[in-house]
Design a protein around this motif. Structure first.
Motif, PDB file in Angstrom:
ATOM      1  N   UNK A  93      50.689   7.521  74.722  1.00  0.00           N
ATOM      2  CA  UNK A  93      49.958   6.270  74.522  1.00  0.00           C
ATOM      3  C   UNK A  93      50.471   5.527  73.293  1.00  0.00           C
ATOM      4  N   UNK A  94      50.706   6.262  72.209  1.00  0.00           N
ATOM      5  CA  UNK A  94      51.188   5.605  70.993  1.00  0.00           C
ATOM      6  C   UNK A  94      52.625   5.116  71.159  1.00  0.00           C
ATOM      7  N   UNK A  95      53.413   5.837  71.969  1.00  0.00           N
ATOM      8  CA  UNK A  95      54.795   5.405  72.210  1.00  0.00           C
ATOM      9  C   UNK A  95      54.815   4.070  72.950  1.00  0.00           C
ATOM     10  N   UNK A  96      53.882   3.931  73.892  1.00  0.00           N
ATOM     11  CA  UNK A  96      53.824   2.706  74.698  1.00  0.00           C
ATOM     12  C   UNK A  96      53.182   1.547  73.940  1.00  0.00           C
ATOM     13  N   UNK A  97      52.453   1.853  72.887  1.00  0.00           N
ATOM     14  CA  UNK A  97      51.711   0.814  72.174  1.00  0.00           C
ATOM     15  C   UNK A  97      52.627  -0.091  71.365  1.00  0.00           C
ATOM     16  N   UNK A 113      33.727   7.191  61.957  1.00  0.00           N
ATOM     17  CA  UNK A 113      33.788   5.744  62.107  1.00  0.00           C
ATOM     18  C   UNK A 113      33.660   5.311  63.564  1.00  0.00           C
ATOM     19  N   UNK A 114      33.992   6.216  64.486  1.00  0.00           N
ATOM     20  CA  UNK A 114      33.837   5.921  65.912  1.00  0.00           C
ATOM     21  C   UNK A 114      33.841   7.229  66.686  1.00  0.00           C
ATOM     22  N   UNK A 115      33.251   7.192  67.862  1.00  0.00           N
ATOM     23  CA  UNK A 115      33.173   8.385  68.718  1.00  0.00           C
ATOM     24  C   UNK A 115      33.645   7.982  70.097  1.00  0.00           C
ATOM     25  N   UNK A 116      34.734   8.576  70.560  1.00  0.00           N
ATOM     26  CA  UNK A 116      35.255   8.271  71.884  1.00  0.00           C
ATOM     27  C   UNK A 116      35.261   9.537  72.730  1.00  0.00           C
ATOM     28  N   UNK A 117      34.789   9.443  73.964  1.00  0.00           N
ATOM     29  CA  UNK A 117      34.862  10.564  74.881  1.00  0.00           C
ATOM     30  C   UNK A 117      36.169  10.446  75.655  1.00  0.00           C
ATOM     31  N   UNK A 118      36.933  11.539  75.679  1.00  0.00           N
ATOM     32  CA  UNK A 118      38.227  11.533  76.373  1.00  0.00           C
ATOM     33  C   UNK A 118      38.004  11.379  77.871  1.00  0.00           C
ATOM     34  N   UNK A 119      38.631  10.382  78.492  1.00  0.00           N
ATOM     35  CA  UNK A 119      38.564  10.323  79.954  1.00  0.00           C
ATOM     36  C   UNK A 119      39.367  11.481  80.545  1.00  0.00           C
ATOM     37  N   UNK A 120      38.951  11.964  81.700  1.00  0.00           N
ATOM     38  CA  UNK A 120      39.650  13.071  82.348  1.00  0.00           C
ATOM     39  C   UNK A 120      40.964  12.567  82.963  1.00  0.00           C
ATOM     40  N   UNK A 121      40.932  11.359  83.511  1.00  0.00           N
ATOM     41  CA  UNK A 121      42.116  10.790  84.150  1.00  0.00           C
ATOM     42  C   UNK A 121      43.186  10.451  83.099  1.00  0.00           C
ATOM     43  N   UNK A 143      45.745   8.407  83.009  1.00  0.00           N
ATOM     44  CA  UNK A 143      46.010   6.981  82.784  1.00  0.00           C
ATOM     45  C   UNK A 143      44.889   6.334  81.984  1.00  0.00           C
ATOM     46  N   UNK A 144      43.655   6.731  82.276  1.00  0.00           N
ATOM     47  CA  UNK A 144      42.517   6.196  81.507  1.00  0.00           C
ATOM     48  C   UNK A 144      42.575   6.693  80.069  1.00  0.00           C
ATOM     49  N   UNK A 145      42.999   7.933  79.890  1.00  0.00           N
ATOM     50  CA  UNK A 145      43.137   8.503  78.542  1.00  0.00           C
ATOM     51  C   UNK A 145      44.113   7.642  77.733  1.00  0.00           C
ATOM     52  N   UNK A 164      45.314   3.420  73.632  1.00  0.00           N
ATOM     53  CA  UNK A 164      45.955   2.134  73.335  1.00  0.00           C
ATOM     54  C   UNK A 164      44.927   1.089  72.919  1.00  0.00           C
ATOM     55  N   UNK A 165      43.759   1.117  73.551  1.00  0.00           N
ATOM     56  CA  UNK A 165      42.721   0.139  73.194  1.00  0.00           C
ATOM     57  C   UNK A 165      42.271   0.334  71.753  1.00  0.00           C
ATOM     58  N   UNK A 166      42.037   1.592  71.337  1.00  0.00           N
ATOM     59  CA  UNK A 166      41.580   1.728  69.951  1.00  0.00           C
ATOM     60  C   UNK A 166      42.728   1.566  68.977  1.00  0.00           C
ATOM     61  N   UNK A 167      43.960   1.862  69.398  1.00  0.00           N
ATOM     62  CA  UNK A 167      45.108   1.603  68.523  1.00  0.00           C
ATOM     63  C   UNK A 167      45.159   0.109  68.210  1.00  0.00           C
ATOM     64  N   UNK A 168      45.028  -0.692  69.250  1.00  0.00           N
ATOM     65  CA  UNK A 168      45.085  -2.141  69.061  1.00  0.00           C
ATOM     66  C   UNK A 168      43.940  -2.603  68.150  1.00  0.00           C
ATOM     67  N   UNK A 169      42.750  -2.095  68.415  1.00  0.00           N
ATOM     68  CA  UNK A 169      41.583  -2.478  67.611  1.00  0.00           C
ATOM     69  C   UNK A 169      41.767  -2.090  66.142  1.00  0.00           C
ATOM     70  N   UNK A 170      42.100  -0.812  65.896  1.00  0.00           N
ATOM     71  CA  UNK A 170      42.169  -0.324  64.520  1.00  0.00           C
ATOM     72  C   UNK A 170      43.342  -0.872  63.737  1.00  0.00           C
ATOM     73  N   UNK A 171      44.445  -1.196  64.413  1.00  0.00           N
ATOM     74  CA  UNK A 171      45.613  -1.637  63.658  1.00  0.00           C
ATOM     75  C   UNK A 171      45.905  -3.122  63.779  1.00  0.00           C
ATOM     76  N   UNK A 172      45.214  -3.842  64.666  1.00  0.00           N
ATOM     77  CA  UNK A 172      45.434  -5.274  64.768  1.00  0.00           C
ATOM     78  C   UNK A 172      44.222  -6.071  64.306  1.00  0.00           C
ATOM     79  N   UNK A 173      43.042  -5.535  64.518  1.00  0.00           N
ATOM     80  CA  UNK A 173      41.824  -6.297  64.264  1.00  0.00           C
ATOM     81  C   UNK A 173      41.163  -5.878  62.952  1.00  0.00           C
ATOM     82  N   UNK A 174      41.031  -4.579  62.754  1.00  0.00           N
ATOM     83  CA  UNK A 174      40.296  -4.055  61.598  1.00  0.00           C
ATOM     84  C   UNK A 174      41.168  -4.077  60.353  1.00  0.00           C
TER      85      UNK A 174
END
Length: 154
Positions: free
Chosen positions: A30-34, A118-126, A128-130, A135-145
Motif C-alpha cells: 500500500x505504501x509503495x503504491x501511495x 490518535x486513530x483506531x482502524x480495523x483491518x479489512x479482511x479483503x 484490496x480493501x486493506x 492508502x486512505x490514512x496515508x493520504x490523510x496523515x501526510x497530506x491533510x494533517x
C-alpha cells in the motif's frame, strides 16, 4: 501540473509494529503504491518497538518516526502496553499512533482511545480493501494533517 503540497523534502518515517507477515506485506504494498515518499520500518513485537523508539541496541541509529502503526495483538508486550509507555514518555508522546488491528471489539477501541491513540482502524479482511485503507490514512496523515515538529530532547 504538479501537486507540490503532497511532496515532502524528507521521506516520512513510519514505524509499523506488526507480527503478521501477510499484513506487513500488504502494508508495504500500500505504501509503495501511495504518493507519499516514505521509509517504512517494521518491528514484530512490543519489546522491539520500544527499543526502536528508545534507539537502543541494534536500533541505535533508528530515526524518530513521524507516525506509528500499531497492532494490538503482539507477542510479549501487547499494543496497549506500548501505547501506554509511549504516551507516558514526554519525548515520544507527540508521535501520532494509529492502531491498525483485526479487533473490532468495543472495549479494545475504547481502551485504545483512553490510552491516547490518535486513530483506531480495523483491518479489512479483503487484501484490496486493506491496501485501500492504508492508502486512505496515508493520504490523510501526510497530506491533510499537520504533524507535530520533533521536540528537542536535550
Amino acid at each position: 501540473m504538479s501537486d507540490s503540497h503532497t511532496f515532502q523534502a524528507e521521506p516520512a518515517q513510519i514505524l509499523l509494529v506488526e507480527d503478521n507477515p501477510g499484513d506487513v506485506r500488504l502494508t508495504r504494498e500500500a505504501f509503495k503504491q501511495g504518493r507519499i515518499e516514505n521509509d517504512l520500518h517494521v518491528v514484530s513485537d512490543g519489546n522491539e518497538a520500544l527499543s526502536f523508539l528508545s534507539q537502543e541496541g541494534e536500533y541505535a541509529d533508528a530515526p524518530r518516526p513521524d507516525l506509528i502503526l500499531l497492532d494490538l495483538n503482539l507477542p510479549g508486550k501487547d499494543g496497549e502496553d506500548i501505547l501506554e509507555e509511549l504516551k507516558n514518555d514526554p519525548a515520544l508522546r507527540s508521535i501520532p499512533v494509529i492502531v491498525l488491528t483485526s479487533s473490532s471489539a468495543e472495549e479494545d477501541i475504547a481502551r485504545s482511545y483512553e490510552l491516547h491513540a490518535n486513530a483506531y482502524l480495523t483491518k479489512p479482511v479483503d487484501p484490496d480493501e486493506f491496501i485501500e485503507t492504508v492508502r486512505a490514512f496515508e493520504k490523510f496523515w501526510f497530506s491533510v494533517v499537520r504533524l507535530p515538529p520533533e521536540v528537542d530532547r536535550s
